[in-house]
Design an enzyme around this catalytic site. Structure first.
Site, PDB file in Angstrom:
ATOM      1  N   TRP A   1      -2.756  -1.783  -1.444  1.00 36.01           N
ATOM      2  CA  TRP A   1      -2.723  -3.876  -2.154  1.00 36.01           C
ATOM      3  C   TRP A   1      -4.041  -4.617  -1.242  1.00 36.01           C
ATOM      4  CZ3 TRP A   1      -0.827  -8.567  -0.144  1.00 36.01           C
ATOM      5  CH2 TRP A   1      -0.773  -9.561  -0.588  1.00 36.01           C
TER       6      TRP A   1
ATOM      7  N   HIS B   1      14.542 -35.928 -12.110  1.00 40.27           N
ATOM      8  CA  HIS B   1      13.956 -36.394 -11.742  1.00 40.27           C
ATOM      9  C   HIS B   1      12.726 -36.350 -11.214  1.00 40.27           C
ATOM     10  CE1 HIS B   1      17.639 -37.761  -9.572  1.00 40.27           C
ATOM     11  NE2 HIS B   1      18.333 -37.116 -10.212  1.00 40.27           N
TER      12      HIS B   1
ATOM     13  N   GLU C   1       6.143 -13.114 -13.278  1.00 37.71           N
ATOM     14  CA  GLU C   1       5.989 -12.022 -12.854  1.00 37.71           C
ATOM     15  C   GLU C   1       5.413 -11.404 -14.242  1.00 37.71           C
ATOM     16  OE1 GLU C   1      10.037 -10.249 -10.802  1.00 37.71           O
ATOM     17  OE2 GLU C   1       8.700 -10.022  -8.861  1.00 37.71           O
TER      18      GLU C   1
ATOM     19  N   GLU D   1      16.053 -16.936 -10.811  1.00 39.93           N
ATOM     20  CA  GLU D   1      15.974 -15.330 -11.191  1.00 39.93           C
ATOM     21  C   GLU D   1      15.178 -15.723 -12.485  1.00 39.93           C
ATOM     22  OE1 GLU D   1      14.890 -12.733  -9.603  1.00 39.93           O
ATOM     23  OE2 GLU D   1      15.272 -11.235 -10.718  1.00 39.93           O
TER      24      GLU D   1
ATOM     25  N   LYS E   1       5.064  -3.554  -4.569  1.00 37.04           N
ATOM     26  CA  LYS E   1       7.310  -3.933  -4.411  1.00 37.04           C
ATOM     27  C   LYS E   1       7.529  -4.306  -3.229  1.00 37.04           C
ATOM     28  CE  LYS E   1      10.844  -2.420  -6.204  1.00 37.04           C
ATOM     29  NZ  LYS E   1      11.289  -3.346  -7.518  1.00 37.04           N
TER      30      LYS E   1
ATOM     31  N   ASN F   1      -1.567   0.863   6.471  1.00 39.60           N
ATOM     32  CA  ASN F   1      -0.970   0.086   6.190  1.00 39.60           C
ATOM     33  C   ASN F   1      -0.596  -0.704   6.772  1.00 39.60           C
ATOM     34  OD1 ASN F   1       0.355  -1.703   4.132  1.00 39.60           O
ATOM     35  ND2 ASN F   1       2.263  -0.082   3.792  1.00 39.60           N
ATOM     36  N   GLY F   2      -0.676  -2.316   6.558  1.00 34.01           N
ATOM     37  CA  GLY F   2      -0.968  -3.267   7.871  1.00 34.01           C
ATOM     38  C   GLY F   2      -1.848  -3.995   7.499  1.00 34.01           C
TER      39      GLY F   2
ATOM     40  N   CYS G   1       0.793  -0.823   0.124  1.00 34.62           N
ATOM     41  CA  CYS G   1      -0.319  -0.220   0.075  1.00 34.62           C
ATOM     42  C   CYS G   1       0.297   0.979  -0.006  1.00 34.62           C
ATOM     43  CB  CYS G   1      -0.761   0.320   1.381  1.00 34.62           C
ATOM     44  SG  CYS G   1      -2.626  -1.237   1.462  1.00 34.62           S
TER      45      CYS G   1
ATOM     46  N   ARG H   1       3.673   0.757  -5.512  1.00 31.74           N
ATOM     47  CA  ARG H   1       3.317  -0.372  -3.721  1.00 31.74           C
ATOM     48  C   ARG H   1       1.791  -1.155  -3.722  1.00 31.74           C
ATOM     49  NH1 ARG H   1       7.101   1.504   0.737  1.00 31.74           N
ATOM     50  NH2 ARG H   1       5.159   0.404   1.522  1.00 31.74           N
TER      51      ARG H   1
ATOM     52  N   LYS I   1      10.980 -13.661 -13.595  1.00 28.28           N
ATOM     53  CA  LYS I   1      11.144 -12.321 -13.669  1.00 28.28           C
ATOM     54  C   LYS I   1      10.118 -13.082 -14.931  1.00 28.28           C
ATOM     55  CE  LYS I   1      12.192  -9.957 -12.247  1.00 28.28           C
ATOM     56  NZ  LYS I   1      13.604  -9.801 -10.259  1.00 28.28           N
TER      57      LYS I   1
HETATM   58  C1  AGP Z   1      11.397  -9.665  -7.647  1.00 29.37           C
HETATM   59  O1  AGP Z   1      11.073  -8.611  -8.662  1.00 29.37           O
HETATM   60  C2  AGP Z   1      10.374  -9.036  -7.026  1.00 29.37           C
HETATM   61  N1  AGP Z   1       9.998  -7.611  -7.080  1.00 29.37           N
HETATM   62  C3  AGP Z   1      10.337 -10.210  -5.016  1.00 29.37           C
HETATM   63  O2  AGP Z   1      10.418 -10.980  -5.254  1.00 29.37           O
HETATM   64  C4  AGP Z   1      11.533  -8.983  -4.331  1.00 29.37           C
HETATM   65  O3  AGP Z   1      12.558  -9.037  -4.638  1.00 29.37           O
HETATM   66  C5  AGP Z   1      10.839  -9.173  -2.803  1.00 29.37           C
HETATM   67  O4  AGP Z   1       9.598  -9.375  -2.681  1.00 29.37           O
HETATM   68  C6  AGP Z   1      12.208  -8.696  -1.863  1.00 29.37           C
HETATM   69  O5  AGP Z   1      11.953  -7.621  -1.682  1.00 29.37           O
HETATM   70  P1  AGP Z   1      12.770  -6.316  -0.892  1.00 29.37           P
HETATM   71  O6  AGP Z   1      14.014  -7.083  -1.898  1.00 29.37           O
HETATM   72  O7  AGP Z   1      12.635  -5.732  -1.382  1.00 29.37           O
HETATM   73  O8  AGP Z   1      13.396  -7.270   0.096  1.00 29.37           O
END
Ligand code: AGP
Length: 613
Positions: free
Chosen positions: A75, A509, A493, A486, A608, A101-102, A2, A27, A490
């Site tokens: 969010w 396996h 996502e 990774e 984010k 937020n929370g 948020c 966010r 990507k």
């Molecule tokens: C990666 O593309 C994502 N946005 C997500 O996996 C991110 O890396 C993860 O939430 C960790 O965030 P941080 O690095 O701010 O702790």
């Protein structure tokens, strides 16, 4: 998660709030809303489900007139993303307004109590109990600040809260409790600002205070006061080292594209002044471990989430190969619950772009409880992670706005490399000659990364061949296994394609059962000691009529005969190859997502910074 913004000043609040929300939308973007305390003393709330553009179009030029307000981009956790559940929320009288937020973990119990006292609720959110609590306490005679302080003591969980009341025009109050994300107070000209994150305030000010756990700020146009547990605190604003230009897209179509291109600079800035190439030394200004702590380290545990976890997985190799320390890596959300056996002899290294990821912070708290010295690799100055850890290696990337992390991954790997060199040096394991050999490839890394970024059109052509596929398998070994993870992350996502990253040896396996012409396999085969093993894995895929896209080192022509497509990256020391081999995967994911018409910078369901469990 948020985004939160607040303003008190001499200008109209609504345009400032909407602009701030636009900068914070990464966010969360399930719903959006603003509340403005109008000049006539009335409170106007405009909110709706969906992204900011919908709300902004609905408001047009008819925004509520007033010089203070709060805004929120959500969010969703409790309650669907509907108009009614959008923040801000008010009490029964409509005089108190709150954004949050929370998660209010005890909201059911509080709601029952408030219902019994005659309060009525309109939303399904946990947040709505907060304005009702404030109403209750203000009716008993507390001012808004006092009511928030009392409410904070009752709310279970972690929170960032902003509130206003018609009975106290000219004031916005803000509180932070636990690790639900930050609250930053920005000091402007005849105005003050509040936000969950810096992009919202950078166009207005470079001076700020980050609220710490349990702190409350009372903000007016001319003054900000701070308190904790009823006692006044003195806080001095610090100058922010961020450039507002970094929060703009410039000539790029998307932040993700811009941030991928910024990787050479991010690595350079992270390394600059720390790797002393002429002296064959590493200096990490903010890693203030005592000599006793340094000498007492017997092993390293690295933690992180998502992309940061993948960087930590690369870091584990550095701790073993460079620093000579046994190292493990753990998903931070699992680490905290398995009561890990750590103590003062374990160096806990956390990796977090935001420094606010709740699972990573909880893992760090676990480390603190067990007396482990800690270093965090983090991008956000003043973040909670930086405050918890004994030492910080900041990745100097500037702001990263795209929800998909890119440049902070490359910079985190560079920072972990430096940290391993530093540990080896300080523990007497690395002499200047060896250090010279370790640092030399780091000096070339920004340039080589730039060379890969330049090949974007090549990866775009490849993306156009494969963007209709619904499944991908990424395979790597050793240092390329985290890269496979990774690459898959990507792709899922930003393009919503199902992708799995596996250690190539694991393929036989189980995953091999999936292989057919419809599921391309991206095989990471740079020239290193595991290349031959990877070649065998490629043969196994081809024997089952799979399609292979190989990522190899320039000049490795043998792959042309084995794979269906080959992507080349420049030769680099194998320890640093993960930076170079990830860049094509970032660009591939980006171009596939664009081709599929996905919202690259704000992928569905994501945020984010993840500040809830
Ligand atoms: C990666 O593309 C994502 N946005 C997500 O996996 C991110 O890396 C993860 O939430 C960790 O965030 P941080 O690095 O701010 O702790």
């Amino acid at each position: 998660m948020c985004g939160i913004i607040g303003y008190v000043g001499e200008q109209e609040a609504a345009p400032i709030l909407l602009d701030g929300l636009r900068r914070l939308e990464y966010r969360g973007y399930d719903s959006v809303g603003i509340a403005v305390l109008e000049k006539n003393g009335g409170l106007t709330i405009q909110k709706r489900a969906g992204k900011l553009e919908g709300l902004a179009a609905g408001i047009g030029q008819r925004w509520p007139r007033g010089r203070q307000g709060i805004g929120h981009t959500r969010w969703a956790t409790h309650g669907k993303p509907t108009d009614v559940n959008a923040h801000p929320h008010t009490d029964c009288t409509g005089n108190v307004v709150v954004i949050h937020n929370g998660i209010v973990e005890n909201h059911q119990a509080l709601k029952q109590r408030l219902l019994a006292a005659g309060h009525t609720f309109t939303s399904e959110t946990d947040t709505e109990v907060i304005p009702h609590l404030l109403e209750e306490y203000m009716r008993e005679g507390l001012d808004l600040h006092g009511a928030l302080a009392r409410a904070l003591g009752e709310l279970a969980g972690a929170h960032a809260i902003l509130a206003m009341s018609t009975s106290e025009p000219g004031t916005v109050v803000a509180a932070r409790a636990g690790n639900a994300g930050g609250v930053v107070v920005g000091y402007g000209q005849n105005a003050n600002y509040l936000a969950s994150d810096l992009p919202a305030i950078l166009p207005h000010t470079r001076w700020a205070v980050f609220l710490q756990d349990g702190e409350i700020a009372r903000v007016t146009q001319r003054e900000v006061t701070y308190s904790r547990d009823g006692l006044r605190l003195e806080r001095e604003p610090q100058e922010l080292p961020y450039d507002p230009v970094s929060a703009a897209k410039g000539n790029y179509k998307h932040f993700m594209q811009k941030e991928i291109a910024e990787q050479p600079e991010a690595i350079l800035d992270t390394v600059r002044g720390r790797a002393l190439f002429a002296e064959s030394r590493v200096e990490l200004e903010d890693v203030a471990l005592t000599r006793a702590q340094m000498e007492g380290i017997r092993r390293v545990v690295l933690v992180g989430m998502g992309t940061s976890l993948h960087a930590a997985m690369v870091g584990r190799y550095y701790m073993e190969k460079i620093a000579g320390l046994p190292a493990e890596v753990d998903n931070a959300s699992e680490f905290r619950y398995r009561e890990p056996l750590i103590g003062p002899d374990t160096l806990l290294v956390s990796v977090s772009q935001s420094g606010e990821t709740v699972d990573t912070l909880a893992a760090m708290e676990e480390g603190r409880r067990n007396g482990s010295p800690q270093v965090t690799v983090c991008n956000v100055i003043g973040s909670q992670a930086a405050r918890i850890a004994d030492g910080v290696v900041y990745t100097r990337c500037g702001l990263e706005i795209g929800v998909a992390s890119t440049k902070t991954y490359a910079a985190a790997i560079s920072a972990l490399y430096l940290l391993a060199c530093y540990l080896g040096q300080e523990r007497g394991l690395i002499d200047p000659e060896r250090m010279g050999g370790l640092l030399a490839p780091l000096a070339r890394l920004p340039y080589l990364t730039g060379e890969v970024v330049k090949r974007s059109p090549e990866f775009e052509r490849l993306a156009h061949l494969f963007f209709r596929c619904e499944n991908f398998l990424f395979l790597g070994r050793g240092l390329q296994y985290p890269v496979a993870m990774e690459g898959a992350l990507k792709l899922k996502e930003v393009s919503y394609i199902h992708a799995e990253g596996y250690p190539a040896g694991e393929m036989k396996h189980g995953p091999i059962a999936l292989i057919d012409r419809e599921m391309p396999v991206i095989a990471l085969v740079p020239r290193d000691h595991l290349r031959e093993k990877m070649m065998s894995n490629i043969e196994q895929v081809k024997a089952r009529e799979g399609t292979v896209i190989a990522l190899a080192t320039e000049g490795d022509e043998e792959l042309e005969d084995k794979a269906d497509h080959v992507i080349y990256v420049p030769e680099v020391a194998p320890l640093l190859a993960p930076v170079l081999t990830t860049v094509p995967l970032q660009l591939f994911a980006y171009h596939v997502a664009v081709r599929r018409g996905c919202d690259v910078d704000q992928p569905r369901n994501l945020a984010k910074t993840v500040t809830v469990e």
